[in-house]
Design a protein around this motif. Structure first.
Motif, PDB file in Angstrom:
ATOM      1  N   ILE A 299      52.913  73.673   0.708  1.00 52.30           N
ATOM      2  CA  ILE A 299      51.642  73.004   0.505  1.00 52.30           C
ATOM      3  C   ILE A 299      51.023  73.438  -0.818  1.00 52.30           C
ATOM      4  O   ILE A 299      51.308  74.517  -1.335  1.00 52.30           O
ATOM      5  CB  ILE A 299      50.653  73.300   1.657  1.00 52.30           C
ATOM      6  CG1 ILE A 299      50.485  74.815   1.858  1.00 52.30           C
ATOM      7  CG2 ILE A 299      51.069  72.592   2.928  1.00 52.30           C
ATOM      8  CD1 ILE A 299      49.396  75.185   2.845  1.00 52.30           C
ATOM      9  N   THR A 300      50.167  72.595  -1.360  1.00 51.74           N
ATOM     10  CA  THR A 300      49.408  72.904  -2.562  1.00 51.74           C
ATOM     11  C   THR A 300      47.926  72.853  -2.214  1.00 51.74           C
ATOM     12  O   THR A 300      47.533  72.393  -1.135  1.00 51.74           O
ATOM     13  CB  THR A 300      49.701  71.896  -3.684  1.00 51.74           C
ATOM     14  OG1 THR A 300      49.177  70.607  -3.304  1.00 51.74           O
ATOM     15  CG2 THR A 300      51.207  71.773  -3.936  1.00 51.74           C
ATOM     16  N   SER A 301      47.096  73.276  -3.130  1.00 52.67           N
ATOM     17  CA  SER A 301      45.655  73.233  -2.909  1.00 52.67           C
ATOM     18  C   SER A 301      45.181  71.804  -2.649  1.00 52.67           C
ATOM     19  O   SER A 301      44.219  71.583  -1.904  1.00 52.67           O
ATOM     20  CB  SER A 301      44.921  73.829  -4.117  1.00 52.67           C
ATOM     21  OG  SER A 301      45.298  75.171  -4.337  1.00 52.67           O
ATOM     22  N   ALA A 302      45.859  70.823  -3.255  1.00 48.15           N
ATOM     23  CA  ALA A 302      45.478  69.418  -3.069  1.00 48.15           C
ATOM     24  C   ALA A 302      45.743  68.949  -1.634  1.00 48.15           C
ATOM     25  O   ALA A 302      45.092  68.021  -1.149  1.00 48.15           O
ATOM     26  CB  ALA A 302      46.236  68.540  -4.055  1.00 48.15           C
ATOM     27  N   ASP A 303      46.694  69.583  -0.950  1.00 45.84           N
ATOM     28  CA  ASP A 303      47.025  69.194   0.421  1.00 45.84           C
ATOM     29  C   ASP A 303      46.013  69.717   1.437  1.00 45.84           C
ATOM     30  O   ASP A 303      45.915  69.187   2.549  1.00 45.84           O
ATOM     31  CB  ASP A 303      48.416  69.730   0.816  1.00 45.84           C
ATOM     32  CG  ASP A 303      49.526  69.145  -0.031  1.00 45.84           C
ATOM     33  OD1 ASP A 303      49.498  67.933  -0.280  1.00 45.84           O
ATOM     34  OD2 ASP A 303      50.422  69.913  -0.434  1.00 45.84           O
ATOM     35  N   VAL A 304      45.284  70.772   1.080  1.00 46.73           N
ATOM     36  CA  VAL A 304      44.376  71.423   2.026  1.00 46.73           C
ATOM     37  C   VAL A 304      43.022  71.645   1.358  1.00 46.73           C
ATOM     38  O   VAL A 304      42.725  72.745   0.870  1.00 46.73           O
ATOM     39  CB  VAL A 304      44.956  72.750   2.554  1.00 46.73           C
ATOM     40  CG1 VAL A 304      46.020  72.493   3.598  1.00 46.73           C
ATOM     41  CG2 VAL A 304      45.558  73.591   1.427  1.00 46.73           C
ATOM     42  N   PRO A 305      42.175  70.621   1.305  1.00 51.94           N
ATOM     43  CA  PRO A 305      40.860  70.747   0.678  1.00 51.94           C
ATOM     44  C   PRO A 305      40.074  71.926   1.257  1.00 51.94           C
ATOM     45  O   PRO A 305      40.047  72.142   2.463  1.00 51.94           O
ATOM     46  CB  PRO A 305      40.177  69.410   1.021  1.00 51.94           C
ATOM     47  CG  PRO A 305      41.319  68.454   1.179  1.00 51.94           C
ATOM     48  CD  PRO A 305      42.408  69.269   1.833  1.00 51.94           C
ATOM     49  N   GLY A 306      39.465  72.700   0.370  1.00 54.25           N
ATOM     50  CA  GLY A 306      38.705  73.859   0.800  1.00 54.25           C
ATOM     51  C   GLY A 306      39.491  75.155   0.736  1.00 54.25           C
ATOM     52  O   GLY A 306      38.935  76.235   0.948  1.00 54.25           O
ATOM     53  N   TYR A 307      40.804  75.056   0.430  1.00 55.65           N
ATOM     54  CA  TYR A 307      41.650  76.243   0.351  1.00 55.65           C
ATOM     55  C   TYR A 307      42.382  76.275  -0.986  1.00 55.65           C
ATOM     56  O   TYR A 307      42.617  75.238  -1.612  1.00 55.65           O
ATOM     57  CB  TYR A 307      42.670  76.265   1.501  1.00 55.65           C
ATOM     58  CG  TYR A 307      42.013  76.321   2.846  1.00 55.65           C
ATOM     59  CD1 TYR A 307      41.648  77.540   3.417  1.00 55.65           C
ATOM     60  CD2 TYR A 307      41.733  75.152   3.551  1.00 55.65           C
ATOM     61  CE1 TYR A 307      41.018  77.587   4.647  1.00 55.65           C
ATOM     62  CE2 TYR A 307      41.095  75.197   4.785  1.00 55.65           C
ATOM     63  CZ  TYR A 307      40.746  76.412   5.335  1.00 55.65           C
ATOM     64  OH  TYR A 307      40.104  76.462   6.546  1.00 55.65           O
ATOM     65  N   VAL A 308      42.744  77.477  -1.394  1.00 56.98           N
ATOM     66  CA  VAL A 308      43.498  77.665  -2.630  1.00 56.98           C
ATOM     67  C   VAL A 308      44.862  78.232  -2.270  1.00 56.98           C
ATOM     68  O   VAL A 308      44.961  79.251  -1.571  1.00 56.98           O
ATOM     69  CB  VAL A 308      42.774  78.629  -3.587  1.00 56.98           C
ATOM     70  CG1 VAL A 308      43.636  78.892  -4.824  1.00 56.98           C
ATOM     71  CG2 VAL A 308      41.420  78.069  -3.990  1.00 56.98           C
ATOM     72  N   VAL A 309      45.915  77.577  -2.726  1.00 55.01           N
ATOM     73  CA  VAL A 309      47.285  78.036  -2.492  1.00 55.01           C
ATOM     74  C   VAL A 309      47.838  78.553  -3.810  1.00 55.01           C
ATOM     75  O   VAL A 309      47.869  77.825  -4.810  1.00 55.01           O
ATOM     76  CB  VAL A 309      48.181  76.904  -1.955  1.00 55.01           C
ATOM     77  CG1 VAL A 309      49.597  77.426  -1.686  1.00 55.01           C
ATOM     78  CG2 VAL A 309      47.590  76.299  -0.687  1.00 55.01           C
ATOM     79  N   ALA A 310      48.239  79.809  -3.840  1.00 55.31           N
ATOM     80  CA  ALA A 310      48.755  80.414  -5.065  1.00 55.31           C
ATOM     81  C   ALA A 310      50.101  81.056  -4.781  1.00 55.31           C
ATOM     82  O   ALA A 310      50.302  81.670  -3.736  1.00 55.31           O
ATOM     83  CB  ALA A 310      47.783  81.472  -5.592  1.00 55.31           C
ATOM     84  N   GLY A 311      51.024  80.905  -5.687  1.00 59.09           N
ATOM     85  CA  GLY A 311      52.336  81.523  -5.508  1.00 59.09           C
ATOM     86  C   GLY A 311      53.434  80.489  -5.578  1.00 59.09           C
ATOM     87  O   GLY A 311      53.451  79.636  -6.451  1.00 59.09           O
TER      88      GLY A 311
END
Length: 221
Positions: free
Chosen positions: A37-49
């Motif tokens: 998943i990316t940040s765009a897939d889960v609004p309100g969350y930040v995906v890093a790595g």
């Protein structure tokens, strides 16, 4: 249908209606990275790595339980599990704008050989029947002791298991909820930690979004 079958019917199918439980071919490393998943897939969350080589950072990277019956509880966060992963990706998921008391979810995606993803989840369920504590060696050669207890698994994926794991030598900061969600022949492991209080579990929106991307990758690889 029973509850488990209902959950599979609701969550275990991609947009074309194919069951991810039937899509058992292991994803390649490239497909697994693309399914993260990316940040765009889960609004309100930040995906890093998105790096390879799944496992926790620091000493936990090679955590190994000293009792074989408890090994399924240390393996999800270890880089040296009893069942080697075919491929893996790791990332961190945080609440957007969270400060000191926000939750951090370490996300580990793993590809497994046919049937082994189900064995990972089944092994956790069995281990929780008899393991409430165990010792473990970490990546620095030290011995640590953990208390464990079952936790509520999310209603997502083909099947899921969860437990709370506490480092008894660091009860103030050493508690995490470990959640493993299976999608076909892949697993998504979430390690939820919080600076204080009950760490809870991963956000359901994040878990379901990750399941959907893994299901799509399994069907269209």
């Amino acid at each position: 249908m029973d509850g488990k079958s209902d959950r599979r019917a609701e969550n275990g199918r991609d947009s074309a209606g194919a069951s991810t439980a039937e899509a058992q071919q292991a994803l390649t490393g490239a497909r697994l990275r693309a399914a993260l998943i990316t940040s765009a897939d889960v609004p309100g969350y930040v995906v890093a790595g998105g790096a390879g080589a799944p496992g926790a950072s620091g000493p936990e990277a090679s955590l190994t339980a000293d009792r074989p019956a408890c090994r399924p509880l240390s393996d999800p966060v270890s880089s040296r599990p009893a069942r080697p992963r075919g491929a893996g990706v790791t990332a961190a998921v945080t609440t957007r704008g969270a400060l000191g008391d926000g939750e951090l979810n370490l996300l580990l995606l793993s590809a497994h050989r046919t049937g082994e993803a189900a064995e990972v989840v089944g092994g956790i369920t069995a281990a929780l029947e008899e393991c409430r504590s165990f010792g473990a060696t970490d990546g620095e050669g030290g011995t640590r002791h953990f208390a464990v207890r079952p936790a509520k698994a999310p209603a997502a994926g083909d099947e899921a298991a969860a437990y709370v794991m506490t480092d008894t030598g660091d009860t103030a900061r050493g508690t995490a909820t470990v959640t493993v969600v299976r999608t076909g022949s892949s697993t998504a492991t979430y390690v939820t930690v919080k600076p204080s209080g009950d760490p809870g579990g991963p956000p359901l929106a994040v878990v379901r979004a990750q399941h959907a991307k893994l299901a799509e990758a399994a069907v269209h690889q």
